[in-house]
Structures are given as C-alpha cells and as structure tokens.
Design an enzyme around this catalytic site. Structure first.
Site, short mmCIF file in Angstrom:
data_model
loop_
_atom_site.label_atom_id
_atom_site.label_comp_id
_atom_site.label_asym_id
_atom_site.label_seq_id
_atom_site.Cartn_x
_atom_site.Cartn_y
_atom_site.Cartn_z
N TYR A 140 34.85 23.23 37.33
CA TYR A 140 33.47 23.72 37.37
C TYR A 140 33.38 25.13 36.79
O TYR A 140 32.57 25.41 35.91
CB TYR A 140 32.93 23.69 38.80
CG TYR A 140 31.65 24.48 38.96
CD1 TYR A 140 30.48 24.09 38.34
CD2 TYR A 140 31.63 25.64 39.74
CE1 TYR A 140 29.30 24.82 38.47
CE2 TYR A 140 30.46 26.38 39.87
CZ TYR A 140 29.30 25.97 39.24
OH TYR A 140 28.15 26.71 39.38
N LEU A 189 27.71 26.11 52.89
CA LEU A 189 28.02 26.57 54.24
C LEU A 189 26.81 26.51 55.17
O LEU A 189 26.87 25.87 56.24
CB LEU A 189 28.57 28.00 54.18
CG LEU A 189 28.83 28.69 55.52
CD1 LEU A 189 29.85 27.92 56.33
CD2 LEU A 189 29.29 30.14 55.27
#
Length: 322
Positions: A140, A189
């Site tokens: 990525y 998160l």
C-alpha cells in the site's frame, strides 16, 4: 468546481460535503466497491465508475469540467495490500495515471492528492518531516509513493500543478451518520473501539510489545473535518502556484496517541469499560508515526488542527447512536 474521486468513501464524502458548504460545485466519482452511495451529499453530481476505466473518465471530464480534482480513490488497507498487491498497483497507480491523462486531455490542471504517511515506512525519527527517507513497509505504502512520483512527472510533462498530502491517521465524523466510517472489514482503531463499546464485545489489540512507553503503537490522529478543511485550503493556495508546481506536505497534529490511550479516551467518552484481548502485531505496522506539519502550515499560511481526540470520540459516538 471540484471533482472528488472516491467521494463515496469516508474522507471523500466529508470532502464533498465541506466543499458544498463553502459554495463549490461538486461532482463525485466512485465505483462503490468500498464506498456508500448514501454518503454522497445530495447536492453533488454522482458518476459511478472506476478510475481504472479511461473511457469512463473521458465521459466524466467531458460532462463536468472541474477546476480542481481532489483524488481520494484508492485501495487503502495495509494488511490487505500484502494479500492483493497487484490490485493495489492497478487501482492506486494505474488508476492515478489514467486520471492524470484525463485531466491533461481536458485541460484540467490542478490536483490535490490524498497520500499517506505509509510512504515513510518505519520511522527513523519522530516527529516525521518531509525529509524523512521514504521506505514503504507495505505494498500500500509503495503504491502511494509511486502515485506521487507519477503525479510529479505529470506536473513536469503536462504542466499540471499538484500537491500530495501525506496524512497520518484520521478519525471523527460530521453530524451526518451516513458519513461515519463503514469499512468492511473495519481495520481502523476508533471505529473498532466504538463497536466494542456499543456491542459490549472484546477489542483486539494488535501488539503490546512495541518499543513505546506503554508497549502499544502510537499514531497521530487528525479530525476528519480538520483534514478536509486542510484539503480545501490547499486547493485555494495551489491555484496561486504556476504550472509545473509539485510539492509534498505532511498533515498531522504533531501529537502521538497510543492505542492504550485511545482505549481510555473511548471508555471515558462512552462510559463503557472495554475488555481488551492482545494479539501479535500485524504485518507492516510501524511502532510510532507522528507528523511534523510545519512545512504545510508555512506554505498554506495557517495554524495547526484544533479538534482533540475527545472531540473525535464524541462525534463518532454520536454518529453511531443515531
């Protein structure tokens, strides 16, 4: 007039909404592979299709000629990029090249690119400035760096002007629950912490043995509303630059928050105690990423970001409860 690629995604939809609120005409391009049609603002023109489809892009630019392109469309899950690296090169690099060709063919010369701190890899020092070596630790990150290099080459060859904004971590939500983070699977998160609090389920903590004060990874979070405002400020400033201009800037708060500190913030914001189960670190996860954004602040002639972690938690919790 703005074109927002990936405008049905979390950040892109907030970008489209911000621009509309500030009087811009907005069109959105998204293939809805990960985005949501309901997240696209009502007053934005919507084109469904992929940036890897050159014929589709030609039709979009023929129908709607923007002054500025905000380029968010990408595959953007670090762990997934190890499993499907070719797909990431196809969308993030080949798609960007086709977008650049479409811009050049239709006389559109201004681009704000959504890049990532993943281009840096593991931090050699913090806070990270733009002079930090770029050694991506994931496919990525490698594709984001390659896309930056393609954009820089297009600025040189086609006379475009562009800025790549390397931002760190994003959280928060506007008042519209349709624009909250809704990834599948969710890897970020705060959405996972809030889901654990809402559903009274355990939270999986990946890595408690990082070389950090509390053993958990440290990240630099920016509220999504601050982030999209920064993109708009960047576009306005970029329009003053000459053709061929290209620059990279970090976007971050300059403050690190550990995963354990994030857990505490969510527990306080929701009034819920979260059970934590520790798993090994995930592949490609650096222990600490904190931004130095002074270069961007000096160029854009603006100050830092004002919203706090507590603001992010409150806004995301409200969106989930609606």
């Amino acid at each position: 007039r703005a074109l927002v690629t990936g405008g049905a995604g979390y950040i892109g939809a907030h970008m489209a909404a911000d621009l509309l609120c500030h009087g811009w005409d907005v069109a959105v391009v998204d293939d809805l592979s990960t985005g949501h049609r309901s997240a696209v603002p009502e007053n934005a023109i919507f084109f469904q299709g992929s940036i890897t489809d050159a014929a589709f892009l030609a039709r979009v630019f023929a129908a709607y000629r923007p002054e500025v392109v905000f380029h968010f469309a990408a595959l953007a899950v670090v762990c997934d990029s190890f499993e499907r690296p070719f797909a990431y090169w196809q969308v993030n690099v080949e798609g960007t090249i086709k977008l650049l060709h479409a811009m050049d063919a239709h006389g559109v010369d201004t681009l704000v690119f959504s890049s990532s701190c993943a281009v840096y890899g593991h931090a050699e020092y913090v806070p990270i400035d733009e002079k930090h070596p770029t050694r991506p630790a994931s496919p990525y990150g490698a594709t984001k760096l390659a896309a930056e290099q393609c954009i820089q080459a297009a600025c040189h060859q086609f006379g475009l002007r562009a800025v790549a904004l390397r931002y760190f971590n994003v959280a928060g939500c506007c008042g519209d629950a349709s624009r909250r983070e809704r990834h599948d699977p969710e890897t970020h998160l705060f959405p996972n912490l809030l889901a654990a609090a809402e559903k009274k389920q355990p939270f999986i903590l990946y890595g408690a043995d990082h070389p950090t004060p509390d053993g958990t990874a440290i990240r630099d979070f920016v509220h999504v509303l601050d982030l999209v405002e920064a993109h708009r400020q960047t576009a306005i400033r970029l329009l003053q630059e000459p053709s061929g201009f290209f620059e990279v800037f970090n976007l971050g708060s300059g403050k690190g928050t550990s995963v354990r500190e994030a857990i505490t913030a969510v527990e306080h914001g929701t009034g819920t105690k979260i059970k934590v189960i520790t798993h090994p670190r995930r592949r490609g996860d650096p222990p600490m990423l904190v931004a130095n954004s002074q270069k961007w602040q000096n160029w854009a002639q603006t100050f830092g970001f004002q919203r706090t972690i507590e603001d992010m938690v409150r806004s995301m919790w409200r969106a989930r409860r609606r």
